[in-house]
Design a protein around this motif. Structure first.
Motif, short mmCIF file in Angstrom:
data_model
loop_
_atom_site.label_atom_id
_atom_site.label_comp_id
_atom_site.label_asym_id
_atom_site.label_seq_id
_atom_site.Cartn_x
_atom_site.Cartn_y
_atom_site.Cartn_z
N TYR A 1 30.75 -34.58 -54.05
CA TYR A 1 32.09 -35.10 -54.30
C TYR A 1 33.08 -33.96 -54.06
CZ TYR A 1 29.62 -38.89 -56.68
OH TYR A 1 28.79 -39.94 -56.98
N SER B 1 39.71 -34.88 -60.91
CA SER B 1 39.08 -36.17 -61.22
C SER B 1 38.23 -36.58 -60.03
CB SER B 1 40.13 -37.24 -61.48
OG SER B 1 40.89 -36.91 -62.61
N VAL B 2 37.18 -37.34 -60.31
CA VAL B 2 36.30 -37.83 -59.25
C VAL B 2 36.30 -39.35 -59.31
CG1 VAL B 2 34.01 -37.70 -58.23
CG2 VAL B 2 34.89 -35.76 -59.51
N PRO B 3 37.28 -40.01 -58.71
CA PRO B 3 37.30 -41.47 -58.72
C PRO B 3 36.13 -42.02 -57.91
CG PRO B 3 39.20 -40.59 -57.51
CD PRO B 3 38.40 -39.44 -58.00
N GLY B 4 35.54 -43.07 -58.39
CA GLY B 4 34.46 -43.73 -57.66
C GLY B 4 33.11 -43.08 -57.80
N ALA B 5 32.96 -42.11 -58.67
CA ALA B 5 31.64 -41.50 -58.88
C ALA B 5 30.71 -42.56 -59.44
CB ALA B 5 31.74 -40.31 -59.82
N SER B 6 29.57 -42.75 -58.80
CA SER B 6 28.67 -43.83 -59.20
C SER B 6 27.32 -43.35 -59.68
CB SER B 6 28.49 -44.78 -58.02
OG SER B 6 27.94 -44.09 -56.91
#
Length: 77
Positions: free
Chosen positions: A23, A43-48
């Motif tokens: 990321y 921030s790490v949006p979409g970390a799954s």
């Protein structure tokens, strides 16, 4: 993370999840050089990825002739 470096534009910063997925948090590049001294939050949006396991931070200095120190980093999931 808290970094002291003479040229923030030389730095690339990537967070690696337990499965090895990268990321990117900060890309290198740009000018003029500006010093990075102190804490910054990303921030790490979409970390799954699942939260459990070993997370790693990779900070790479792509510029020649200057120095820096990664003083601290923490991860909040």
């Amino acid at each position: 993370m808290t970094i002291r470096h003479t040229c923030a534009e030389d730095l690339g910063v990537t967070l690696l999840d337990p499965a090895g997925k990268a990321y990117p948090l900060k890309y290198s590049g740009g000018s003029p050089c500006t010093a990075w001294s102190g804490a910054r939050t990303f921030s790490v949006p979409g970390a799954s990825s699942p939260a459990g396991g070993k997370w790693q931070l990779r900070a790479t200095d792509y510029g020649p002739g200057d120095i820096g120190v990664l003083d601290a980093w923490s991860l909040t999931l």
